[in-house]
Design a protein around this motif. Structure first.
Motif, PDB file in Angstrom:
ATOM      1  N   LEU A 297       0.855  -1.188   0.000  1.00 35.31           N
ATOM      2  CA  LEU A 297       0.000   0.000   0.000  1.00 35.31           C
ATOM      3  C   LEU A 297       0.892   1.239   0.000  1.00 35.31           C
ATOM      4  N   LEU A 298       0.731   2.087  -1.021  1.00 34.55           N
ATOM      5  CA  LEU A 298       1.410   3.373  -1.074  1.00 34.55           C
ATOM      6  C   LEU A 298       0.438   4.421  -0.556  1.00 34.55           C
ATOM      7  N   PHE A 299       0.811   5.076   0.540  1.00 35.61           N
ATOM      8  CA  PHE A 299      -0.107   5.992   1.225  1.00 35.61           C
ATOM      9  C   PHE A 299       0.496   7.387   1.301  1.00 35.61           C
TER      10      PHE A 299
ATOM     11  N   ASN B 256     -14.187  -5.252  -0.192  1.00 35.00           N
ATOM     12  CA  ASN B 256     -14.373  -6.639   0.245  1.00 35.00           C
ATOM     13  C   ASN B 256     -14.112  -7.627  -0.886  1.00 35.00           C
ATOM     14  N   MET B 257     -14.399  -7.190  -2.121  1.00 37.16           N
ATOM     15  CA  MET B 257     -14.139  -8.058  -3.281  1.00 37.16           C
ATOM     16  C   MET B 257     -12.659  -8.393  -3.430  1.00 37.16           C
ATOM     17  N   ILE B 258     -11.796  -7.415  -3.121  1.00 38.66           N
ATOM     18  CA  ILE B 258     -10.373  -7.638  -3.364  1.00 38.66           C
ATOM     19  C   ILE B 258      -9.683  -8.351  -2.196  1.00 38.66           C
ATOM     20  N   LEU B 259     -10.440  -8.680  -1.133  1.00 36.39           N
ATOM     21  CA  LEU B 259      -9.825  -9.309   0.029  1.00 36.39           C
ATOM     22  C   LEU B 259      -9.120 -10.620  -0.328  1.00 36.39           C
ATOM     23  N   LYS B 260      -9.827 -11.496  -1.022  1.00 37.30           N
ATOM     24  CA  LYS B 260      -9.210 -12.776  -1.388  1.00 37.30           C
ATOM     25  C   LYS B 260      -8.028 -12.546  -2.317  1.00 37.30           C
ATOM     26  N   PHE B 261      -8.172 -11.562  -3.182  1.00 30.25           N
ATOM     27  CA  PHE B 261      -7.139 -11.198  -4.146  1.00 30.25           C
ATOM     28  C   PHE B 261      -5.842 -10.833  -3.425  1.00 30.25           C
ATOM     29  N   ILE B 262      -5.958 -10.062  -2.334  1.00 31.51           N
ATOM     30  CA  ILE B 262      -4.748  -9.625  -1.629  1.00 31.51           C
ATOM     31  C   ILE B 262      -4.322 -10.595  -0.525  1.00 31.51           C
ATOM     32  N   GLU B 263      -5.255 -11.452  -0.084  1.00 31.12           N
ATOM     33  CA  GLU B 263      -4.907 -12.444   0.934  1.00 31.12           C
ATOM     34  C   GLU B 263      -4.049 -13.555   0.361  1.00 31.12           C
TER      35      GLU B 263
ATOM     36  N   ASN C 185      -4.583  -4.343   6.863  1.00 31.89           N
ATOM     37  CA  ASN C 185      -3.761  -5.249   7.660  1.00 31.89           C
ATOM     38  C   ASN C 185      -3.091  -6.338   6.830  1.00 31.89           C
ATOM     39  N   ARG C 186      -3.483  -6.454   5.593  1.00 33.47           N
ATOM     40  CA  ARG C 186      -2.881  -7.473   4.725  1.00 33.47           C
ATOM     41  C   ARG C 186      -1.828  -6.887   3.778  1.00 33.47           C
ATOM     42  N   CYS C 187      -1.475  -5.629   4.019  1.00 33.14           N
ATOM     43  CA  CYS C 187      -0.525  -4.946   3.139  1.00 33.14           C
ATOM     44  C   CYS C 187       0.739  -4.544   3.889  1.00 33.14           C
ATOM     45  N   ILE C 188       1.849  -4.522   3.164  1.00 34.69           N
ATOM     46  CA  ILE C 188       3.036  -3.815   3.627  1.00 34.69           C
ATOM     47  C   ILE C 188       2.835  -2.355   3.236  1.00 34.69           C
ATOM     48  N   ILE C 189       2.898  -1.446   4.218  1.00 30.27           N
ATOM     49  CA  ILE C 189       2.571  -0.044   3.960  1.00 30.27           C
ATOM     50  C   ILE C 189       3.842   0.778   3.742  1.00 30.27           C
ATOM     51  N   PHE C 190       3.857   1.489   2.619  1.00 34.98           N
ATOM     52  CA  PHE C 190       4.922   2.436   2.316  1.00 34.98           C
ATOM     53  C   PHE C 190       4.307   3.838   2.365  1.00 34.98           C
ATOM     54  N   GLU C 191       4.688   4.620   3.376  1.00 28.85           N
ATOM     55  CA  GLU C 191       4.083   5.949   3.557  1.00 28.85           C
ATOM     56  C   GLU C 191       5.033   7.047   3.091  1.00 28.85           C
TER      57      GLU C 191
END
Length: 266
Positions: free
Chosen positions: A27-29, A88-95, A119-125
């Motif tokens: 995740l780029l934030f 919610n649709m992309i949850l399985k995609f990212i899990e 919570n399923r992402c590595i966050i780059f801020e």
């Protein structure tokens, strides 16, 4: 590239990984215009993949098609554009991403992001840009005063074709004369604002940032309670627009102008 120079910590954090151990979901934030797309492309190139933006086509069919594909690709999703249902649709995609799939989420407002996604992402801020940083992005034709109003290089671009004096005069009239204006004239201000790529009009983000700066300036001078109320209304409107990109911006602005008029006529 200047963005990489200004975001050295972020670039170094990304460069701690290589193509063999790079996380499959990141995740780029950061604020609008901070360089999220630039870094998404940087990551995609690092992974030796093509980058496909599917932000406007997040459906179960799209996701199922990707999950059954054997091609090695990176996918960009602007989660600010997604509904809760689509998140919610992309949850399985990212899990459970495939070994050949990398998912790069970008986000300006992390408060709209579901915890189950975050919570399923590595966050780059992104780091905040300093005034010195932003000055590096100024072009010869730019008005140097934009530095005082902007936080990112992308925001500078919004001001590039903007007559700042014209917008400042408009906002100053709103602040100082709205109590004498008619309701219809106040609402007509919305016709001057760019809601849908009307490049001969004032971008709504430019208008809002200059309006709130004008209010702050007059509050410092007068300490007027009505101006405080107007400031709070404008600030809440800015937060609302930032929280949800899918809102009808014209409707929101017309409600804002109506509220400002009513407060000023109390």
């Amino acid at each position: 590239m200047l963005i990489y120079e200004c975001q050295k910590k972020l670039k170094n954090k990304i460069d701690e990984y290589d193509v063999n151990n790079f996380p499959h979901t990141v995740l780029l934030f950061g604020e609008y215009g901070c360089g999220k797309h630039t870094f998404a492309n940087y990551i995609s190139n690092k992974l030796i993949t093509e980058l496909f933006d599917i932000s406007n086509s997040v459906t179960l069919d799209t996701i199922d098609g990707i999950l059954t594909s054997a091609e090695r690709k990176s996918y960009l999703i602007d989660v600010d554009e997604l509904t809760e249902k689509q998140q919610n649709m992309i949850l399985k995609f990212i899990e459970e991403p495939l070994d050949n799939v990398y998912i790069i989420l970008i986000c300006s407002n992390i408060f709209n992001l579901l915890d189950t996604v975050k919570n399923r992402c590595i966050i780059f801020e992104f780091e905040k840009y300093t005034t010195e940083n932003l000055s590096l992005f100024l072009q010869q034709e730019d008005d140097i005063r934009t530095i005082e109003l902007c936080h990112t290089p992308g925001q500078l671009k919004l001001y590039r074709n903007c007559d700042i004096d014209e917008v400042k005069n408009l906002c100053n009239k709103i602040v100082t004369l709205i109590d004498k204006a008619s309701y219809s004239n106040t609402l007509s201000i919305a016709d001057k604002i760019n809601f849908d790529d009307e490049y001969d009009k004032i971008h709504i983000d430019v208008f809002m940032s200059i309006l709130i700066a004008s209010l702050l300036k007059h509050i410092e001078k007068t300490n007027n309670i009505i101006l405080f109320k107007m400031y709070n209304i404008v600030n809440e409107c800015i937060l609302k627009l930032n929280r949800n990109k899918r809102l009808n911006k014209r409707y929101i602005l017309e409600n804002l102008l109506s509220s400002l008029w009513r407060v000023s006529h109390e």
